[in-house]
Design an enzyme around this catalytic site. Structure first.
Site, short mmCIF file in Angstrom:
data_model
loop_
_atom_site.label_atom_id
_atom_site.label_comp_id
_atom_site.label_asym_id
_atom_site.label_seq_id
_atom_site.Cartn_x
_atom_site.Cartn_y
_atom_site.Cartn_z
N LYS A 77 0.83 -1.22 0.00
CA LYS A 77 0.00 0.00 0.00
C LYS A 77 0.86 1.26 0.00
CE LYS A 77 -2.57 -0.83 3.63
NZ LYS A 77 -2.24 -1.99 4.35
N ARG A 93 -11.01 1.19 9.03
CA ARG A 93 -10.80 -0.22 9.33
C ARG A 93 -11.99 -0.80 10.08
NH1 ARG A 93 -4.82 0.30 9.12
NH2 ARG A 93 -3.83 -1.73 9.15
N ARG A 138 10.58 -8.33 6.03
CA ARG A 138 10.66 -6.88 5.76
C ARG A 138 11.57 -6.19 6.77
NH1 ARG A 138 5.18 -3.37 5.28
NH2 ARG A 138 4.97 -3.79 7.51
N ARG A 173 10.12 -4.01 12.25
CA ARG A 173 9.05 -3.47 13.09
C ARG A 173 8.61 -4.54 14.10
NH1 ARG A 173 4.98 -0.95 8.63
NH2 ARG A 173 6.10 0.97 8.23
N ARG A 232 -2.32 -10.16 12.90
CA ARG A 232 -2.63 -9.04 12.00
C ARG A 232 -3.43 -9.54 10.80
NH1 ARG A 232 2.86 -6.22 10.79
NH2 ARG A 232 1.57 -4.64 9.78
P1 AMP Z 1 -0.68 -0.03 8.81
O1 AMP Z 1 0.57 0.77 8.65
O2 AMP Z 1 -1.85 0.51 8.03
O3 AMP Z 1 -0.45 -1.51 8.55
O4 AMP Z 1 -1.11 0.09 10.35
C1 AMP Z 1 -0.25 -0.34 11.38
C2 AMP Z 1 -1.05 -0.53 12.65
O5 AMP Z 1 -1.61 0.73 13.06
C3 AMP Z 1 -2.25 -1.45 12.53
O6 AMP Z 1 -1.87 -2.82 12.67
C4 AMP Z 1 -3.12 -0.96 13.69
O7 AMP Z 1 -2.60 -1.41 14.93
C5 AMP Z 1 -2.90 0.54 13.63
N1 AMP Z 1 -3.88 1.22 12.74
C6 AMP Z 1 -3.63 1.80 11.56
N2 AMP Z 1 -4.74 2.34 11.04
C7 AMP Z 1 -5.73 2.08 11.92
C8 AMP Z 1 -7.12 2.36 11.94
N3 AMP Z 1 -7.74 3.00 10.92
N4 AMP Z 1 -7.82 1.95 13.03
C9 AMP Z 1 -7.24 1.30 14.05
N5 AMP Z 1 -5.92 0.98 14.09
C10 AMP Z 1 -5.17 1.36 13.04
#
Ligand code: AMP
Length: 219
Positions: free
Chosen positions: A13, A87, A126, A159, A170
């Site tokens: 993404k 989400r 990664r 990470r 996840r």
């Molecule tokens: P991402 O970088 O989009 O994979 O997000 C990393 C982490 O941030 C996710 O695994 C969640 O713990 C948190 N996160 C990101 N976006 C959201 C969201 N819209 N709502 C809740 N948690 C989020």
């Protein structure tokens, strides 16, 4: 134009968001990045990091507050690409509530699809650069010098949420919370377009460009 970008973790993404933002002239907003950029010493920063490391979802009220702050900046006026948001159905409703009075709507939902097995393979290998955020894959895109970023020489790290034991929750969370969001948005009448994310990043970018052209979003 406002776009929502969907996809499991590791679907590319971030890379594709850059490509789409250039094509459409919109601003990239990743809620994951907003959370990662919180002050790590603050109470909120610590709480959010603990949730992220466990692969859970940050509560909706916290997510909305942080996103609302970001959306109050001037650079969102010409359109946004939301990456990692919404989400939950509650977040989707809040988004519509923010957009409607501003005469805006979600013009397009782009979903990048990869298999669970591929998510696993990509994430555990990664490594990220602490300085510039570039990402590497230990097998497919290894850095030239082990442990150091090719772009800026910064230190590479894994990470906390990319370790094998954190990746499965996840993936489970994606199926449980995020995928149902697609049908929810579809029922609300938004245009959903699926992209095959299993190919190389450049091929995925090309397929996004073709799709945006076919759908009439670019010439
Ligand atoms: P991402 O970088 O989009 O994979 O997000 C990393 C982490 O941030 C996710 O695994 C969640 O713990 C948190 N996160 C990101 N976006 C959201 C969201 N819209 N709502 C809740 N948690 C989020």
């Amino acid at each position: 134009m406002d776009v929502v970008l969907f996809g499991p973790p590791g679907a590319g993404k971030g890379t594709q968001a850059e490509h789409i933002c250039k094509l459409l002239g919109v601003t990239h907003i990743s809620t994951g990045d907003l959370f990662r950029n919180l002050d790590k010493e603050s109470e909120l920063g610590k709480r959010v990091k603990a949730i992220m490391d466990e692969g859970g979802l940050v509560p909706d009220d916290v997510t909305m507050e942080i996103l609302a702050q970001r959306l109050s900046k001037g650079d969102v006026d010409s359109g946004v690409l939301l990456d990692g948001f919404p989400r939950t159905s509650n977040q989707a409703d809040e988004l519509v509530k923010w957009m409607t009075p501003r005469g805006r709507t979600v013009d397009l939902v782009l979903a990048i699809n990869i298999t669970d097995q591929e998510v696993h393979r990509r994430l555990v290998n990664r490594r990220m650069c602490r300085s510039c955020g570039a990402s590497f894959h230990m097998i497919f895109v290894p850095p030239k010098v082990e442990g150091l970023c090719d772009n800026c020489g910064g230190e590479l790290y894994q990470r906390g949420s990319d370790t094998p034991e954190k990746v499965q929750p996840r993936i489970d969370g994606y199926h449980k919370w995020t995928l149902p969001m697609l049908s929810y948005l579809e029922k609300k009448g938004f245009t959903i377009v699926h992209i095959d994310g299993m190919n190389k990043p450049n091929d995925v970018s090309q397929s996004i460009t073709s799709t945006l052209r076919e759908e009439g979003f670019i010439q």
